[in-house]
Design an enzyme around this catalytic site. Structure first.
Site, PDB file in Angstrom:
ATOM      1  N   SER A  29       0.855  -1.181   0.000  1.00 27.51           N
ATOM      2  CA  SER A  29       0.000   0.000   0.000  1.00 27.51           C
ATOM      3  C   SER A  29       0.897   1.239   0.000  1.00 27.51           C
ATOM      4  CB  SER A  29      -0.852   0.008   1.259  1.00 27.51           C
ATOM      5  OG  SER A  29      -0.006   0.219   2.374  1.00 27.51           O
ATOM      6  N   LYS A  30       0.271   2.383  -0.095  1.00 32.07           N
ATOM      7  CA  LYS A  30       1.043   3.638  -0.104  1.00 32.07           C
ATOM      8  C   LYS A  30       1.904   3.740   1.144  1.00 32.07           C
ATOM      9  CE  LYS A  30      -0.863   6.833  -3.234  1.00 32.07           C
ATOM     10  NZ  LYS A  30      -1.906   7.735  -3.532  1.00 32.07           N
ATOM     11  N   ARG A  31       1.314   3.353   2.262  1.00 33.59           N
ATOM     12  CA  ARG A  31       2.031   3.424   3.533  1.00 33.59           C
ATOM     13  C   ARG A  31       3.298   2.565   3.493  1.00 33.59           C
ATOM     14  NH1 ARG A  31       1.201   0.030   7.792  1.00 33.59           N
ATOM     15  NH2 ARG A  31      -0.524  -0.902   6.659  1.00 33.59           N
ATOM     16  N   HIS A  32       3.236   1.497   2.739  1.00 29.50           N
ATOM     17  CA  HIS A  32       4.386   0.598   2.626  1.00 29.50           C
ATOM     18  C   HIS A  32       5.422   1.077   1.627  1.00 29.50           C
ATOM     19  CE1 HIS A  32       1.481  -2.808   3.887  1.00 29.50           C
ATOM     20  NE2 HIS A  32       2.155  -2.367   4.918  1.00 29.50           N
ATOM     21  N   GLY A  33       5.081   2.105   0.885  1.00 23.46           N
ATOM     22  CA  GLY A  33       6.055   2.595  -0.098  1.00 23.46           C
ATOM     23  C   GLY A  33       5.612   2.395  -1.538  1.00 23.46           C
TER      24      GLY A  33
END
Ligand code: GLU
Length: 483
Positions: free
Chosen positions: A242-246
């Protein structure tokens, strides 16, 4: 003569160049480079609704930033629609494809029936062998591939091994829609063939497409390329990225201050390994990279690892190269505007002098720009909270004394200023730290910085005395106000 390796990167310009796409591009680039081959670029812009020029620019820009150059002109898939239709004409002529006039209601009924019977082959073949003369009036047909009904379709994937599909489970897929536009599946095959692609290296979300594409190659009498389907990148916890993961565009990584060399090194190790080597120069990765060492399980994205690689590459660059990287990134980072507006040859010299003391601590170029702020800050410089707390009335008096002690120092070198500060401390029986800390706070606005005498030398005499006076002067105002 052995065949020249031709790979390609084939992004759909519906968004930025994300991290998975960048890795795919890198793998294709490395594979071609190592073998004296070519990497081509094909923009798969057939989805007219979702493809944008901004996305194309972002992809080209991202590749250029990563140093992933391609050979020859960029191919735009949409512009090749006539050629795609021509290939379908060839298939119609040889009986490898047929016109299908099934109505939506008929297709829906077939789908229901297949579902009820637990079959994955949805289309029942009603127009496979039917005479066109019986076609309903006014209906524009789609063109379907006359796929084999029995036997199997297989690929020898360089990463996944041999993958086999039973033909009875595969549909007669649509090659041309009723409005005459080619489908994605057809376009990819015709383009890869015409571009002379020998190796298709891409995400394993395309693995099932490979079965369809293989059938099209066979129907056209063409040789399919070698396939290598790379497992996708997952988040650090193994879940979908996800975005949070990069899961960001590479432009976001540039804006966070990562170096292209560090990104390449990080990306090459996402799913590929070479013994336990972690650091690869570009030449080393080119010579070591190969497809069989790509793992079959998804790689996990790890920001901490990317950061430590970036810190490594920052430390490793000489000052001139590092300054060039900093200057290059200024337009892309929010923190860059101030420095960009002030860059003169004199400031460049000061930055070059400061970088050896800064680069060991920085994880990103953004860190460096922030930590170098003392070099380009205007007087009176802003103090952070810790520096403010350190500059007590007592400390400010010490600064006033230091102005007098430093004023006669000539030439203004790290050694000469150190000698002056040491004897100042000794004469007053103050510990060196009790002098150096306020000095650091006044000169850099912070409580951490490169070696303080290097800071003095970097900033130059006039600027140092001015900054000290700024803080010593405030002491007078404060004590007056209190009195
Ligand atoms: N355009 C496809 C994508 O961006 C890639 C197709 C391919 O590599 O064959 O996912």
């Amino acid at each position: 003569m052995t065949e020249t390796v031709v790979t390609r990167f084939a992004p759909s310009p519906t968004g930025f160049l994300h991290i998975g796409g960048a890795r795919t591009a890198l793998f294709n680039w490395l594979y071609a480079r190592a073998r004296g081959g070519k990497m081509l670029l094909r923009v798969e812009d057939t989805d007219r609704e979702r493809s944008t020029d901004a996305a194309i620019d972002a992809i080209l820009d991202g590749l250029a930033w990563l140093g992933l150059t391609w050979d020859g002109d960029t191919v735009y898939q949409f512009s090749r629609a006539a050629r795609h239709r021509e290939a379908v004409e060839q298939l119609l002529a040889t009986g490898g494809a047929y016109r299908c006039y099934a109505s939506q209601a008929e297709l829906d009924a077939m789908r229901e029936k297949a579902k009820a019977e637990g079959r994955t082959r949805l289309y029942d073949g009603m127009w496979r062998d039917r005479d066109r003369a019986t076609a309903p009036a006014g209906v524009k047909p789609v063109i379907r591939l006359k796929a084999p009904l029995t036997g199997e379709t297989a690929i020898d994937d360089q990463v996944q091994g041999r993958v086999v599909w039973q033909n009875e489970n595969l549909d007669d897929l649509v090659l041309l829609r009723s409005d005459g536009t080619p489908t994605y599946m057809l376009a990819v095959v015709v383009d890869d063939h015409d571009m002379g692609v020998t190796h298709v290296i891409r995400g394993d979300d395309h693995l099932t497409n490979a079965a369809r594409q293989k059938q099209i190659y066979e129907a056209l009498g063409w040789t399919a390329p070698v396939f290598a389907h790379i497992p996708l990148i997952h988040g650090p916890d193994g879940s979908k990225m996800s975005k949070r993961h990069g899961a960001l565009g590479v432009d976001a990584y540039r804006a966070m201050g990562y170096l292209p060399a560090a990104m390449r090194n990080y990306l090459v190790r996402l799913g590929w390994s070479h013994g336990d080597q972690e650091i690869f120069s570009t030449d080393e990765m080119v010579s070591a990279f190969d497809l069989p060492q790509i793992g079959r399980s998804p790689a996990r994205f790890d920001f901490a690892k990317l950061e430590s690689l970036n810190a490594h590459y920052i430390r490793q660059l000489d000052e001139t190269a590092l300054l060039a990287e900093i200057e290059g990134v200024l337009p892309h980072v929010a923190q860059g505007a101030e420095l960009a507006g002030k860059l003169t040859p004199a400031l460049r010299q000061k930055l070059l002098a400061a970088l050896p003391g800064l680069k060991d601590r920085a994880k990103t170029l953004v860190d460096l720009i922030e930590q170098a702020r003392f070099v380009y800050a205007d007087r009176p410089i802003a103090l952070d909270e810790k520096a403010k707390a350190l500059l007590t009335a007592e400390a400010r008096k010490t600064l006033a004394g230091l102005v007098a002690a430093l004023a006669p120092v000539e030439p203004w070198t790290a050694e000469a200023t150190e000698a002056a500060v040491r004897s100042f401390a000794e004469e007053r029986s103050i510990k060196l730290g009790a002098v150096a800390q306020p000095l650091r706070a006044a000169l850099t606005g912070r409580t951490t910085s490169p070696g303080i005498f290097d800071v003095l030398a970097t900033l130059g005499k006039e600027e140092c005395l001015g900054r000290l006076q700024d803080q010593a002067g405030l002491a007078a105002v404060t004590s007056d106000a209190r009195a």
